[in-house]
Scaffold this motif. Structure first.
Motif, short mmCIF file in Angstrom:
data_model
loop_
_atom_site.label_atom_id
_atom_site.label_comp_id
_atom_site.label_asym_id
_atom_site.label_seq_id
_atom_site.Cartn_x
_atom_site.Cartn_y
_atom_site.Cartn_z
N SER A 150 0.84 -1.21 0.00
CA SER A 150 0.00 0.00 0.00
C SER A 150 0.87 1.25 0.00
O SER A 150 0.58 2.22 -0.70
CB SER A 150 -0.90 0.03 1.24
N ILE A 151 1.95 1.20 0.79
CA ILE A 151 2.81 2.37 0.88
C ILE A 151 3.55 2.60 -0.44
O ILE A 151 3.70 3.73 -0.89
CB ILE A 151 3.79 2.24 2.08
N ILE A 152 3.96 1.51 -1.09
CA ILE A 152 4.62 1.65 -2.40
C ILE A 152 3.66 2.28 -3.41
O ILE A 152 4.01 3.23 -4.11
CB ILE A 152 5.13 0.28 -2.91
N VAL A 153 2.42 1.78 -3.46
CA VAL A 153 1.43 2.35 -4.36
C VAL A 153 1.24 3.84 -4.05
O VAL A 153 1.16 4.67 -4.95
CB VAL A 153 0.07 1.60 -4.26
N TYR A 154 1.21 4.17 -2.76
CA TYR A 154 1.01 5.57 -2.37
C TYR A 154 2.16 6.44 -2.83
O TYR A 154 1.97 7.53 -3.37
CB TYR A 154 0.84 5.66 -0.85
N ILE A 155 3.40 5.94 -2.63
CA ILE A 155 4.56 6.73 -3.03
C ILE A 155 4.55 6.95 -4.55
O ILE A 155 4.78 8.05 -5.04
CB ILE A 155 5.87 6.04 -2.58
N LEU A 156 4.20 5.90 -5.30
CA LEU A 156 4.20 6.00 -6.76
C LEU A 156 3.08 6.90 -7.27
O LEU A 156 3.25 7.65 -8.23
CB LEU A 156 4.07 4.61 -7.39
N PHE A 157 1.90 6.81 -6.65
CA PHE A 157 0.71 7.43 -7.25
C PHE A 157 0.06 8.50 -6.38
O PHE A 157 -1.07 8.87 -6.63
CB PHE A 157 -0.33 6.35 -7.57
N HIS A 158 0.77 9.03 -5.36
CA HIS A 158 0.03 9.90 -4.45
C HIS A 158 -0.52 11.16 -5.12
O HIS A 158 -1.56 11.65 -4.75
CB HIS A 158 0.81 10.21 -3.16
N GLU A 159 0.17 11.63 -6.16
CA GLU A 159 -0.36 12.77 -6.91
C GLU A 159 -1.73 12.44 -7.51
O GLU A 159 -2.65 13.23 -7.48
CB GLU A 159 0.59 13.15 -8.06
N ARG A 160 -1.81 11.22 -8.08
CA ARG A 160 -3.06 10.80 -8.72
C ARG A 160 -4.17 10.63 -7.69
O ARG A 160 -5.32 10.96 -7.95
CB ARG A 160 -2.90 9.47 -9.48
N ILE A 161 -3.81 10.08 -6.52
CA ILE A 161 -4.82 9.86 -5.49
C ILE A 161 -5.38 11.20 -5.03
O ILE A 161 -6.59 11.40 -4.96
CB ILE A 161 -4.21 9.10 -4.28
N VAL A 162 -4.49 12.15 -4.77
CA VAL A 162 -4.92 13.47 -4.33
C VAL A 162 -5.79 14.11 -5.40
O VAL A 162 -6.86 14.66 -5.12
CB VAL A 162 -3.70 14.36 -4.02
N LYS A 163 -5.37 13.98 -6.66
CA LYS A 163 -6.15 14.57 -7.75
C LYS A 163 -7.53 13.94 -7.85
O LYS A 163 -8.52 14.63 -8.04
CB LYS A 163 -5.38 14.41 -9.08
N GLY A 164 -7.58 12.61 -7.70
CA GLY A 164 -8.86 11.92 -7.78
C GLY A 164 -9.81 12.38 -6.68
O GLY A 164 -10.99 12.62 -6.94
N LEU A 165 -9.28 12.53 -5.48
CA LEU A 165 -10.12 12.95 -4.36
C LEU A 165 -10.61 14.37 -4.54
O LEU A 165 -11.74 14.69 -4.22
CB LEU A 165 -9.32 12.88 -3.06
N THR A 166 -9.73 15.24 -5.06
CA THR A 166 -10.09 16.64 -5.11
C THR A 166 -10.88 17.00 -6.36
O THR A 166 -11.68 17.91 -6.32
CB THR A 166 -8.85 17.54 -5.02
N SER A 167 -10.71 16.25 -7.47
CA SER A 167 -11.46 16.59 -8.68
C SER A 167 -12.95 16.46 -8.41
O SER A 167 -13.73 17.28 -8.85
CB SER A 167 -11.06 15.66 -9.83
N GLY A 168 -13.32 15.45 -7.63
CA GLY A 168 -14.72 15.30 -7.28
C GLY A 168 -15.14 16.38 -6.32
O GLY A 168 -16.20 16.98 -6.45
N ALA A 169 -14.25 16.66 -5.36
CA ALA A 169 -14.59 17.58 -4.29
C ALA A 169 -14.87 18.99 -4.83
O ALA A 169 -15.75 19.67 -4.36
CB ALA A 169 -13.44 17.65 -3.29
#
Lengths: 284, 296
Positions: free
Chosen positions: A262-281
């Motif tokens: 999970s931490i590896i995925v987060y390090i690799l993709f955290h920009e995308r995760i943040v973008k996904g959360l905020t685009s909806g928001a």
């Protein structure tokens, strides 16, 4: 007078700053210290766990990790989690990007109603549907198979993935497709040659969400599987308490190992995760 | 829009079919199933018998269910009010871009990507009476009388489970932060010129501006609170004496016992509470929102 006012102001600013850093510091401690304790303890002996709880390990016990892999059967758990998470991610993003393409680009009767209905699925307390899912999987003859979880994770993630893909595809300008149509592109080619390739970062965002969901999901793994051979990592953790019995530090090592992907995925993709959360928001 | 290509009806149907089929399987049919079966006495094998609202009445009279219901409402308050307030506070601080704010944002979010199962197992160890870090710290500080079996005693078990979830604010903090940062800088500059201090700026500019996102995150937090399962299942399994149980856990136990009638009545109750709470949040805050707009 102005000196006193100035001093008061400085004092106010200083105490405000202290308070601000107290708040930020508290959350930093709450986030890190438990994890740090877990990781450090996973390198200790069981004796050290109680005699020197706050110290670094005297000798780093890498042996705990060897024990963890052997006792917990971590390889098998990882294999199942990887198969299930990747398969459900691939199916979900493919299926929902096709639907999102139609919703974003084609007008037809009730298309908005249909889309709103699918998106409303996000708000259903999905745990309330436990009994029907159990029944459904049994009726399909899929109980205790990886397919049961692949299908269920795909189903559960339809609303969020459709939402993210639809939002992304709507933001792609229509001109490119219009040019393609003038060049004689069919419906299928508009999707495969124009929109799908352009949606790559939308796919990554939706995919990251679906993958993390699958990797971390516990309830339906608990309800729909039971055999050791099909157990996922999360479902496996539940058995650690019995498997490791009194070997706490080896159990901690096993837990640490399950957290690493999970931490590896987060390090690799955290920009995308943040973008996904905020685009909806940002749409409120 | 775009130019009509010949057989597009066919292709639209083909493209929509898998999503619609799966949606029907995992949302439409299950919701119907929940409410229909909740009116039956059924073990999934023998012939079902219609019992009307009896399953709901049975549930509401059972002590375990009452505890679960009460606890779920506490969870809603803890997450939708407590967690969202903390998340908004940190978001408002970080929106002013203090030292290392990007790093802090990334760090606060980290626990969210870790499974709730692993987090729960970690806290199970932290709360452990023998080797847990809390009791060990208390012992070394000479506060032996304060050590206890945190998860085993009625007084501390439920607060202990709540604590390990309420302070992981990353998910909502990131959403609120992104929204807060879209507020134009000029609003604050103007307020500064008028002599408004930081607290006044936050109170009179930021808070009103971020209200829509607070409503959205409260709605999400409510859905999460009703869905809570892992932490309780792994930390206490609903004990001691059902004091920490939640509806999701009761539902799981009923489903596993093939008591479909009562299980689906519980599921139905969860769905209805969810819809009711979300409606309440939207209308309460929405109305105040509209009122303040028209007042201006």
């Amino acid at each position: 007078m102005s000196d006193i006012a100035g001093a008061k102001l400085t004092f106010g600013v200083a105490s405000g700053r202290t308070l601000k850093w107290l708040v930020l510091g508290f959350f930093l401690v709450f986030t890190f210290v438990p994890l740090l304790w877990l990781v450090l303890s996973s390198f200790k002996t069981n004796l050290e766990l109680t005699t020197r709880p706050f110290a670094l390990p005297e000798v780093w016990q890498f042996q705990n990790y060897v024990t963890a892999f052997r006792i917990a059967g971590l390889f098998g758990l990882f294999r199942n989690s990887i198969i299930i998470s990747f398969a459900s991610t691939a199916i979900t993003v493919l299926v929902t990007s096709m639907a999102a393409f139609v919703f974003a680009r084609e007008k037809f009767p009730f298309s908005n109603v249909l889309l709103s209905l699918i998106l409303a699925g996000v708000l259903i307390p999905i745990i309330g549907l436990m009994a029907p899912y159990f029944r459904l999987i049994n009726a399909l003859g899929l109980y205790d198979t990886r397919m049961a979880l692949i299908l269920t994770y795909t189903g559960i993630n339809l609303p969020i993935s459709t939402y993210l893909m639809h939002g992304y595809m709507r933001s792609i300008p229509g001109e490119l497709e219009e040019a393609a149509v003038i060049d004689g592109a069919t419906f299928l080619q508009r999707f495969t040659k124009v929109v799908f390739p352009l949606s790559k970062s939308g796919l990554v965002t939706a995919g990251t969400f679906v993958f993390l969901f699958g990797w971390n999901e516990f309830i339906y793994a608990l309800l729909l599987t039971s055999r050791q051979q099909v157990r996922t990592v999360q479902f496996g953790i539940r058995h650690f308490v019995h498997q490791f019995f009194t070997d706490y530090t080896a159990m901690f090592a096993a837990i640490v190992v399950t957290i690493v992907p999970s931490i590896i995925v987060y390090i690799l993709f955290h920009e995308r995760i943040v973008k996904g959360l905020t685009s909806g928001a940002l749409k409120g | 829009m775009i130019v009509r290509s010949g057989r597009s009806w066919f292709w639209r149907a083909v493209f929509l079919a898998p999503t619609l089929a799966l949606f029907a399987m995992y949302f439409v049919y299950p919701l119907g199933f929940v409410f229909v079966i909740s009116t039956l006495e059924w073990n999934g094998i023998t012939a079902p018998a219609f019992v009307g609202v009896q399953n709901y009445l049975d549930n509401f009279q059972a002590r375990q269910f009452q505890f679960a219901l009460r606890n779920n409402f506490v969870w809603v308050a803890a997450l939708a009010v407590g967690k969202i307030s903390l998340a908004a506070l940190v978001a408002m601080i970080l929106a002013r871009q203090p030292f290392a704010w990007r790093l802090l944002r990334t760090v606060y979010f980290l626990p969210i990507v870790i499974s709730q199962v692993a987090i729960a197992m970690m806290w199970r160890a932290i709360y452990n009476a023998e080797y847990g870090i809390i009791n060990q710290a208390l012992e070394r500080m000479g506060a032996m009388h304060l050590t206890r079996n945190w998860l085993g005693e009625i007084a501390t078990a439920f607060p202990a489970i709540l604590t390990q979830e309420v302070f992981y604010i990353g998910y909502f903090m990131i959403i609120i932060l992104a929204y807060t940062m879209t507020i134009p800088e000029s609003y604050y500059d103007a307020a500064q010129l008028d002599g408004a201090n930081v607290l006044q700026q936050e109170r009179y500019i930021t808070l009103p501006m971020i209200k829509p996102i607070l409503i959205t995150t409260m709605t999400l937090a409510t859905a999460f609170a009703l869905r809570h399962f892992e932490g309780t299942f792994l930390l206490t399994d609903g004990g001691p004496a059902f004091r920490t149980t939640v509806l999701g856990l009761q539902l799981y136990k009923m489903t596993a016992a093939l008591d479909y009638g009562h299980a689906n009545a519980t599921g139905g109750t969860l769905v209805l509470i969810g819809l009711a709470l979300i409606t309440v949040i939207r209308t309460t805050f929405g109305r105040r929102d509209a009122a303040s707009d028209s007042a201006q």
